[in-house]
Design a protein around this motif. Sequence first.
Motif, PDB file in Angstrom:
ATOM      1  N   LEU A  37       0.874  -1.271  -0.043  1.00 48.30           N
ATOM      2  CA  LEU A  37      -0.017  -0.093  -0.016  1.00 48.30           C
ATOM      3  C   LEU A  37       0.908   1.147   0.018  1.00 48.30           C
ATOM      4  CD1 LEU A  37      -2.832  -1.364   2.597  1.00 48.30           C
ATOM      5  CD2 LEU A  37      -2.975  -0.632  -0.129  1.00 48.30           C
ATOM      6  N   ALA A  38       2.072   1.185   0.921  1.00 47.96           N
ATOM      7  CA  ALA A  38       2.846   2.421   0.961  1.00 47.96           C
ATOM      8  C   ALA A  38       3.520   2.630  -0.432  1.00 47.96           C
ATOM      9  CB  ALA A  38       3.883   2.235   1.990  1.00 47.96           C
ATOM     10  N   LEU A  39       4.103   1.481  -1.098  1.00 46.41           N
ATOM     11  CA  LEU A  39       4.667   1.632  -2.699  1.00 46.41           C
ATOM     12  C   LEU A  39       3.682   2.092  -3.432  1.00 46.41           C
ATOM     13  CD1 LEU A  39       7.009  -1.477  -2.544  1.00 46.41           C
ATOM     14  CD2 LEU A  39       7.832   0.833  -2.532  1.00 46.41           C
ATOM     15  N   SER A  40       2.325   1.726  -3.398  1.00 46.17           N
ATOM     16  CA  SER A  40       1.424   2.232  -4.351  1.00 46.17           C
ATOM     17  C   SER A  40       1.239   3.675  -4.075  1.00 46.17           C
ATOM     18  CB  SER A  40       0.057   1.500  -3.967  1.00 46.17           C
ATOM     19  OG  SER A  40       0.220   0.157  -4.307  1.00 46.17           O
ATOM     20  N   ALA A  41       1.225   4.050  -2.893  1.00 47.35           N
ATOM     21  CA  ALA A  41       0.935   5.690  -2.632  1.00 47.35           C
ATOM     22  C   ALA A  41       2.102   6.391  -3.150  1.00 47.35           C
ATOM     23  CB  ALA A  41       1.141   5.659  -1.101  1.00 47.35           C
ATOM     24  N   VAL A  42       3.250   5.781  -3.100  1.00 46.36           N
ATOM     25  CA  VAL A  42       4.501   6.687  -3.769  1.00 46.36           C
ATOM     26  C   VAL A  42       4.292   6.639  -5.099  1.00 46.36           C
ATOM     27  CG1 VAL A  42       6.896   6.545  -4.077  1.00 46.36           C
ATOM     28  CG2 VAL A  42       6.056   6.152  -1.730  1.00 46.36           C
ATOM     29  N   ALA A  43       3.866   5.749  -5.869  1.00 45.98           N
ATOM     30  CA  ALA A  43       3.899   5.465  -7.371  1.00 45.98           C
ATOM     31  C   ALA A  43       2.619   6.476  -7.620  1.00 45.98           C
ATOM     32  CB  ALA A  43       3.497   4.186  -7.506  1.00 45.98           C
ATOM     33  N   LEU A  44       1.609   6.554  -7.194  1.00 45.08           N
ATOM     34  CA  LEU A  44       0.513   7.470  -7.412  1.00 45.08           C
ATOM     35  C   LEU A  44       0.917   8.879  -7.000  1.00 45.08           C
ATOM     36  CD1 LEU A  44      -2.285   7.169  -8.353  1.00 45.08           C
ATOM     37  CD2 LEU A  44      -3.334   6.957  -6.068  1.00 45.08           C
ATOM     38  N   LEU A  69      -3.968   6.012   0.492  1.00 48.71           N
ATOM     39  CA  LEU A  69      -3.293   4.665   0.638  1.00 48.71           C
ATOM     40  C   LEU A  69      -2.147   4.823   1.441  1.00 48.71           C
ATOM     41  CD1 LEU A  69      -2.722   4.384  -3.169  1.00 48.71           C
ATOM     42  CD2 LEU A  69      -3.898   2.783  -1.696  1.00 48.71           C
ATOM     43  N   VAL A  70      -1.539   5.893   2.218  1.00 46.29           N
ATOM     44  CA  VAL A  70      -0.690   6.120   2.944  1.00 46.29           C
ATOM     45  C   VAL A  70      -1.467   5.711   4.360  1.00 46.29           C
ATOM     46  CG1 VAL A  70       0.721   7.738   4.599  1.00 46.29           C
ATOM     47  CG2 VAL A  70       0.895   7.724   2.014  1.00 46.29           C
ATOM     48  N   PHE A  71      -2.722   6.346   4.371  1.00 45.28           N
ATOM     49  CA  PHE A  71      -3.408   5.940   5.729  1.00 45.28           C
ATOM     50  C   PHE A  71      -3.725   4.486   5.861  1.00 45.28           C
ATOM     51  CE2 PHE A  71      -7.424   4.876   7.425  1.00 45.28           C
ATOM     52  CZ  PHE A  71      -7.482   5.138   8.559  1.00 45.28           C
ATOM     53  N   MET A  72      -4.270   3.956   4.437  1.00 40.90           N
ATOM     54  CA  MET A  72      -4.309   2.484   4.467  1.00 40.90           C
ATOM     55  C   MET A  72      -3.369   1.446   4.861  1.00 40.90           C
ATOM     56  SD  MET A  72      -6.800   2.450   1.033  1.00 40.90           S
ATOM     57  CE  MET A  72      -6.580   0.680   0.954  1.00 40.90           C
ATOM     58  N   ALA A  73      -2.129   2.194   4.666  1.00 40.12           N
ATOM     59  CA  ALA A  73      -0.862   1.285   4.978  1.00 40.12           C
ATOM     60  C   ALA A  73      -0.729   1.577   6.403  1.00 40.12           C
ATOM     61  CB  ALA A  73       0.480   1.827   4.419  1.00 40.12           C
ATOM     62  N   GLY A  78      -0.972  -0.584  11.654  1.00 43.18           N
ATOM     63  CA  GLY A  78      -1.164  -0.440  13.165  1.00 43.18           C
ATOM     64  C   GLY A  78      -2.459  -0.789  13.747  1.00 43.18           C
ATOM     65  N   GLN A  79      -3.264  -1.598  12.926  1.00 39.95           N
ATOM     66  CA  GLN A  79      -4.515  -2.206  13.071  1.00 39.95           C
ATOM     67  C   GLN A  79      -5.664  -1.197  13.901  1.00 39.95           C
ATOM     68  OE1 GLN A  79      -3.510  -4.707  16.508  1.00 39.95           O
ATOM     69  NE2 GLN A  79      -1.250  -5.139  15.706  1.00 39.95           N
ATOM     70  N   ILE A  80      -5.648  -0.014  13.004  1.00 39.84           N
ATOM     71  CA  ILE A  80      -6.434   0.862  13.358  1.00 39.84           C
ATOM     72  C   ILE A  80      -7.918   0.663  13.331  1.00 39.84           C
ATOM     73  CG2 ILE A  80      -7.348   3.436  12.773  1.00 39.84           C
ATOM     74  CD1 ILE A  80      -4.353   3.892  11.851  1.00 39.84           C
TER      75      ILE A  80
END
Length: 171
Positions: A37-44, A69-73, A78-80
């Motif tokens: 998810l974090a890598l997808s955020a960077v790519a986007l 996507l950063v929040f989703m990561a 962190g199990q939010i």
Amino acid sequence: AEISRVGFGHGRLLGLVPLFDLDGEANLPASYSAGLLALSAVALWLIASWRKQVGAPYVLHLRFLSLLLVFMAFDEAGQIHELLTEPVRSALGLGGVLYYAWVVVYGAIVAGLALVFLPLMRHVAGTTRRLLLAAIALYVGGALGFELAGGGVADAGDRGTWSYAALITVE
């Protein structure tokens, strides 16, 4: 991990079961998912930056999606979402497929985001749009859909069964 736990009754196996448990949190599968998810955020974000340079539309939509996507990561790592389950379940008296009550809150958020991103989806061209919609359906179907099915099984007291293990593995 599931074969060890359900098939042989070894829930720890020298710490390997929790480390690889697909139903677990803060372990290797969750970290892998958070990393994707974090890598997808960077790519986007990079795509949005390029689109801004060339004067293309929907840059803010893409940046917002990148931040989402950063929040989703962070949520995955962190199990939010898990923190919502008990308060929402208690407040609304939920059970059965809504046993994991966080799906109510996140489902409403997904519906709202679908409306926000509708203009962007209309702008995306044919094959890319179909692939994007398929990816969204796969992700949301896995995250929310299988969580609903798993909630029904868990609420019936069948978390340690092959049916629950199959659901979380497919999810």
